[in-house]
Enzyme design. Sequence first.
Site, PDB file in Angstrom:
ATOM      1  N   THR A  55       6.365   2.903  13.039  1.00  0.00           N
ATOM      2  CA  THR A  55       4.939   3.229  13.207  1.00  0.00           C
ATOM      3  C   THR A  55       4.687   3.828  14.585  1.00  0.00           C
ATOM      4  O   THR A  55       5.442   3.557  15.529  1.00  0.00           O
ATOM      5  CB  THR A  55       4.088   1.951  13.041  1.00  0.00           C
ATOM      6  N   ASP A  56       3.613   4.598  14.692  1.00  0.00           N
ATOM      7  CA  ASP A  56       3.271   5.149  16.019  1.00  0.00           C
ATOM      8  C   ASP A  56       2.810   4.058  16.985  1.00  0.00           C
ATOM      9  O   ASP A  56       2.756   4.270  18.191  1.00  0.00           O
ATOM     10  CB  ASP A  56       2.205   6.255  15.900  1.00  0.00           C
ATOM     11  N   GLU A  57       2.496   2.872  16.428  1.00  0.00           N
ATOM     12  CA  GLU A  57       2.001   1.796  17.305  1.00  0.00           C
ATOM     13  C   GLU A  57       3.085   1.305  18.266  1.00  0.00           C
ATOM     14  O   GLU A  57       2.774   0.630  19.251  1.00  0.00           O
ATOM     15  CB  GLU A  57       1.422   0.649  16.466  1.00  0.00           C
ATOM     16  N   ASN A  88     -13.406   5.043  15.473  1.00  0.00           N
ATOM     17  CA  ASN A  88     -13.686   4.107  14.372  1.00  0.00           C
ATOM     18  C   ASN A  88     -15.127   4.215  13.886  1.00  0.00           C
ATOM     19  O   ASN A  88     -15.396   4.163  12.687  1.00  0.00           O
ATOM     20  CB  ASN A  88     -13.408   2.666  14.824  1.00  0.00           C
ATOM     21  N   TYR A 148       2.439  -7.411  16.177  1.00  0.00           N
ATOM     22  CA  TYR A 148       2.861  -6.504  15.087  1.00  0.00           C
ATOM     23  C   TYR A 148       3.690  -5.344  15.632  1.00  0.00           C
ATOM     24  O   TYR A 148       4.821  -5.112  15.204  1.00  0.00           O
ATOM     25  CB  TYR A 148       1.641  -5.962  14.326  1.00  0.00           C
ATOM     26  N   PHE A 175       0.828  -1.214   0.000  1.00  0.00           N
ATOM     27  CA  PHE A 175       0.000   0.000   0.000  1.00  0.00           C
ATOM     28  C   PHE A 175       0.866   1.270   0.000  1.00  0.00           C
ATOM     29  O   PHE A 175       0.886   2.033  -0.978  1.00  0.00           O
ATOM     30  CB  PHE A 175      -0.935  -0.071   1.216  1.00  0.00           C
ATOM     31  N   ARG A 214     -11.048  -6.851  19.453  1.00  0.00           N
ATOM     32  CA  ARG A 214      -9.718  -7.401  19.161  1.00  0.00           C
ATOM     33  C   ARG A 214      -8.987  -7.622  20.488  1.00  0.00           C
ATOM     34  O   ARG A 214      -8.983  -6.706  21.340  1.00  0.00           O
ATOM     35  CB  ARG A 214      -8.980  -6.375  18.295  1.00  0.00           C
ATOM     36  N   LYS A 221       7.697  -4.317  15.159  1.00  0.00           N
ATOM     37  CA  LYS A 221       8.115  -3.032  14.586  1.00  0.00           C
ATOM     38  C   LYS A 221       9.022  -2.282  15.570  1.00  0.00           C
ATOM     39  O   LYS A 221       9.997  -1.647  15.174  1.00  0.00           O
ATOM     40  CB  LYS A 221       6.898  -2.167  14.237  1.00  0.00           C
TER      41      LYS A 221
HETATM   42  P1  NAD Z   1       1.474  -3.598   3.234  1.00  0.00           P
HETATM   43  O1  NAD Z   1       1.169  -4.835   4.014  1.00  0.00           O
HETATM   44  O2  NAD Z   1       0.430  -3.018   2.368  1.00  0.00           O
HETATM   45  O3  NAD Z   1       2.749  -3.871   2.299  1.00  0.00           O
HETATM   46  C1  NAD Z   1       3.886  -4.558   2.738  1.00  0.00           C
HETATM   47  C2  NAD Z   1       4.727  -4.895   1.524  1.00  0.00           C
HETATM   48  O4  NAD Z   1       5.919  -5.567   1.987  1.00  0.00           O
HETATM   49  C3  NAD Z   1       4.046  -5.844   0.534  1.00  0.00           C
HETATM   50  O5  NAD Z   1       4.268  -5.401  -0.789  1.00  0.00           O
HETATM   51  C4  NAD Z   1       4.742  -7.172   0.766  1.00  0.00           C
HETATM   52  O6  NAD Z   1       4.775  -7.999  -0.380  1.00  0.00           O
HETATM   53  C5  NAD Z   1       6.132  -6.714   1.191  1.00  0.00           C
HETATM   54  N1  NAD Z   1       6.839  -7.712   2.010  1.00  0.00           N
HETATM   55  C6  NAD Z   1       6.354  -8.393   3.088  1.00  0.00           C
HETATM   56  N2  NAD Z   1       7.291  -9.222   3.572  1.00  0.00           N
HETATM   57  C7  NAD Z   1       8.396  -9.045   2.802  1.00  0.00           C
HETATM   58  C8  NAD Z   1       9.703  -9.596   2.817  1.00  0.00           C
HETATM   59  N3  NAD Z   1      10.057 -10.511   3.730  1.00  0.00           N
HETATM   60  N4  NAD Z   1      10.597  -9.186   1.899  1.00  0.00           N
HETATM   61  C9  NAD Z   1      10.253  -8.274   0.957  1.00  0.00           C
HETATM   62  N5  NAD Z   1       9.028  -7.728   0.889  1.00  0.00           N
HETATM   63  C10 NAD Z   1       8.115  -8.107   1.794  1.00  0.00           C
HETATM   64  O7  NAD Z   1       2.000  -2.550   4.316  1.00  0.00           O
HETATM   65  P2  NAD Z   1       1.821  -0.961   4.348  1.00  0.00           P
HETATM   66  O8  NAD Z   1       0.561  -0.634   5.033  1.00  0.00           O
HETATM   67  O9  NAD Z   1       2.095  -0.403   3.005  1.00  0.00           O
HETATM   68  O10 NAD Z   1       3.006  -0.555   5.341  1.00  0.00           O
HETATM   69  C11 NAD Z   1       4.318  -0.327   4.839  1.00  0.00           C
HETATM   70  C12 NAD Z   1       5.236   0.012   6.004  1.00  0.00           C
HETATM   71  O11 NAD Z   1       4.759   1.179   6.673  1.00  0.00           O
HETATM   72  C13 NAD Z   1       5.309  -1.084   7.069  1.00  0.00           C
HETATM   73  O12 NAD Z   1       6.645  -1.161   7.516  1.00  0.00           O
HETATM   74  C14 NAD Z   1       4.390  -0.583   8.166  1.00  0.00           C
HETATM   75  O13 NAD Z   1       4.795  -1.074   9.419  1.00  0.00           O
HETATM   76  C15 NAD Z   1       4.601   0.917   8.056  1.00  0.00           C
HETATM   77  N6  NAD Z   1       3.454   1.744   8.503  1.00  0.00           N
HETATM   78  C16 NAD Z   1       2.199   1.504   8.013  1.00  0.00           C
HETATM   79  C17 NAD Z   1       1.150   2.327   8.407  1.00  0.00           C
HETATM   80  C18 NAD Z   1      -0.239   2.113   7.869  1.00  0.00           C
HETATM   81  O14 NAD Z   1      -1.191   2.790   8.302  1.00  0.00           O
HETATM   82  N7  NAD Z   1      -0.457   1.230   6.899  1.00  0.00           N
HETATM   83  C19 NAD Z   1       1.376   3.375   9.326  1.00  0.00           C
HETATM   84  C20 NAD Z   1       2.670   3.585   9.801  1.00  0.00           C
HETATM   85  C21 NAD Z   1       3.715   2.764   9.370  1.00  0.00           C
HETATM   86  P1  TYD Z   2      -6.605  -1.383  11.279  1.00  0.00           P
HETATM   87  O1  TYD Z   2      -6.995  -0.765   9.992  1.00  0.00           O
HETATM   88  O2  TYD Z   2      -6.455  -2.863  11.353  1.00  0.00           O
HETATM   89  O3  TYD Z   2      -5.268  -0.630  11.755  1.00  0.00           O
HETATM   90  P2  TYD Z   2      -4.518  -0.670  13.202  1.00  0.00           P
HETATM   91  O4  TYD Z   2      -5.039  -1.799  13.996  1.00  0.00           O
HETATM   92  O5  TYD Z   2      -3.092  -0.874  12.793  1.00  0.00           O
HETATM   93  O6  TYD Z   2      -4.767   0.673  13.816  1.00  0.00           O
HETATM   94  O7  TYD Z   2      -7.695  -0.964  12.378  1.00  0.00           O
HETATM   95  C1  TYD Z   2      -7.994   0.392  12.624  1.00  0.00           C
HETATM   96  C2  TYD Z   2      -9.000   0.432  13.742  1.00  0.00           C
HETATM   97  O8  TYD Z   2     -10.229  -0.159  13.287  1.00  0.00           O
HETATM   98  C3  TYD Z   2      -8.594  -0.378  14.968  1.00  0.00           C
HETATM   99  O9  TYD Z   2      -9.028   0.309  16.144  1.00  0.00           O
HETATM  100  C4  TYD Z   2      -9.339  -1.682  14.821  1.00  0.00           C
HETATM  101  C5  TYD Z   2     -10.613  -1.256  14.100  1.00  0.00           C
HETATM  102  N1  TYD Z   2     -11.202  -2.288  13.210  1.00  0.00           N
HETATM  103  C6  TYD Z   2     -12.548  -2.659  13.363  1.00  0.00           C
HETATM  104  O10 TYD Z   2     -13.265  -2.155  14.240  1.00  0.00           O
HETATM  105  N2  TYD Z   2     -13.044  -3.612  12.505  1.00  0.00           N
HETATM  106  C7  TYD Z   2     -12.291  -4.191  11.540  1.00  0.00           C
HETATM  107  O11 TYD Z   2     -12.811  -5.075  10.807  1.00  0.00           O
HETATM  108  C8  TYD Z   2     -10.928  -3.790  11.396  1.00  0.00           C
HETATM  109  C9  TYD Z   2     -10.042  -4.399  10.340  1.00  0.00           C
HETATM  110  C10 TYD Z   2     -10.433  -2.815  12.253  1.00  0.00           C
END
Ligand code: NAD
Ligand code: TYD
Length: 338
Positions: free
Chosen positions: A125-127, A249, A150, A11, A273, A154
């Site tokens: 991540t902020d998590e 949410n 997770y 993503f 969860r 991280k």
């Molecule tokens: P995502 O799950 O959409 O994408 C992860 C990508 O990494 C995929 O393309 C997958 O194929 C690849 N991947 C997984 N394992 C791999 C490996 N062993 N070697 C090579 N490639 C591999 O994740 P995302 O939501 O795009 O998040 C990207 C990064 O940003 C992550 O490190 C996540 O922790 C961080 N992040 C995400 C968010 C969020 O809201 N999505 C917020 C803060 C930080």
């Molecule tokens: P998510 O998108 O999984 O991100 P994160 O857990 O990393 O913050 O979830 C965002 C929020 O939405 C989280 O508080 C969990 C809630 N959630 C639901 O209530 N229902 C769902 O089906 C999912 C996937 C998340």
Amino acid sequence: MNILVTGGCGFIGSNLVRWLRKHRPDATVINLDKLTYAGNLENLKELEGDPKHVFVKGDVGNRELVEHVLRAHKVDAIMHLAAESHVDRSILGPEAFTVTNVLGSQVLLEAARTVGVGRFLMVSTDEVYGSLGPTGLFTEKTPLDPSSPYSSSKAAADLLALAYEHTFKLDVVVTRCSNNYGPFQFPEKLIPLMVVNALHDKPLPVYGDGTNVRDWLHVDDHCSALVAALEKGKKGNVYNIGGNSERQNIQIVKAILAAVGKPESLIKYVTDRPGHDKRYAIDATKIRAELGWQPSFVFEQALKDTVAWYVEHRPWWERVTSGAYRQYFDTQYKQRLS
Ligand code: NAD
Ligand code: TYD
């Protein structure tokens, strides 16, 4: 400049690769991705034939491959995004999270040190900060207190990266961003999952009472912040990234239903969860003040535009959630509704 983006087919990664090709046209982007369920080359279809986007299929935990890529492409900087990224999956099966997020990051850091890469941007991540009560914000000085498999994996990678700077003087910068939304997010995370379910007239599973809070940032704003940190961040520093858009949410779910014209009767409150973090909220003063970064998207409008993107890109999400993914989906879905 040659930039290695890991996880560039996911993503945020695919949005970042597009961002770099648009705003840094002189840079060559090498995209190392294992193509797990979350990674799709289709996310980068518009870059097909682009000589400055080089895709390499592989695992960040493969030391030999990673060193070869760094040398063969004369990589100047790494933006490390590859990860297992979904909290619910980390509860169902934590092992892959330790393997990719912890061990994979360590392999990449070690390879960067051995080969001598200029800068290593660790996308954390902020998590990693854990959960907030009703008030207060995460600053870069907030102690790490991760709660899910997770976020723990991280946090381990985040601290390893800082240790490589401290111990080996590797040029590391760490970013910690809040929840992202936007196009190409795999429909297991809150926003795309709710859109897809609503379009199918399926129940929308809200965990607990729906009052958990996340601080939302458009993915393009995250990308511009990552590039600011890469280009201007101070070695060994951490930068929080967020856009002051805290929402419960249930507010998000209701806004999505309104945007697609479906009734709130589709909302189904389900078992919470395990260990669900209550609230995340970011203080991004440092990156704003020191690097001059600021977000440009306004949440309400950008959420509507994001929902519209999923409505218009039905073939994309039908494809990425078909076959093998469907099995996981259906299991998850049944569990959520039980
Ligand atoms: P995502 O799950 O959409 O994408 C992860 C990508 O990494 C995929 O393309 C997958 O194929 C690849 N991947 C997984 N394992 C791999 C490996 N062993 N070697 C090579 N490639 C591999 O994740 P995302 O939501 O795009 O998040 C990207 C990064 O940003 C992550 O490190 C996540 O922790 C961080 N992040 C995400 C968010 C969020 O809201 N999505 C917020 C803060 C930080
Ligand atoms: P998510 O998108 O999984 O991100 P994160 O857990 O990393 O913050 O979830 C965002 C929020 O939405 C989280 O508080 C969990 C809630 N959630 C639901 O209530 N229902 C769902 O089906 C999912 C996937 C998340």
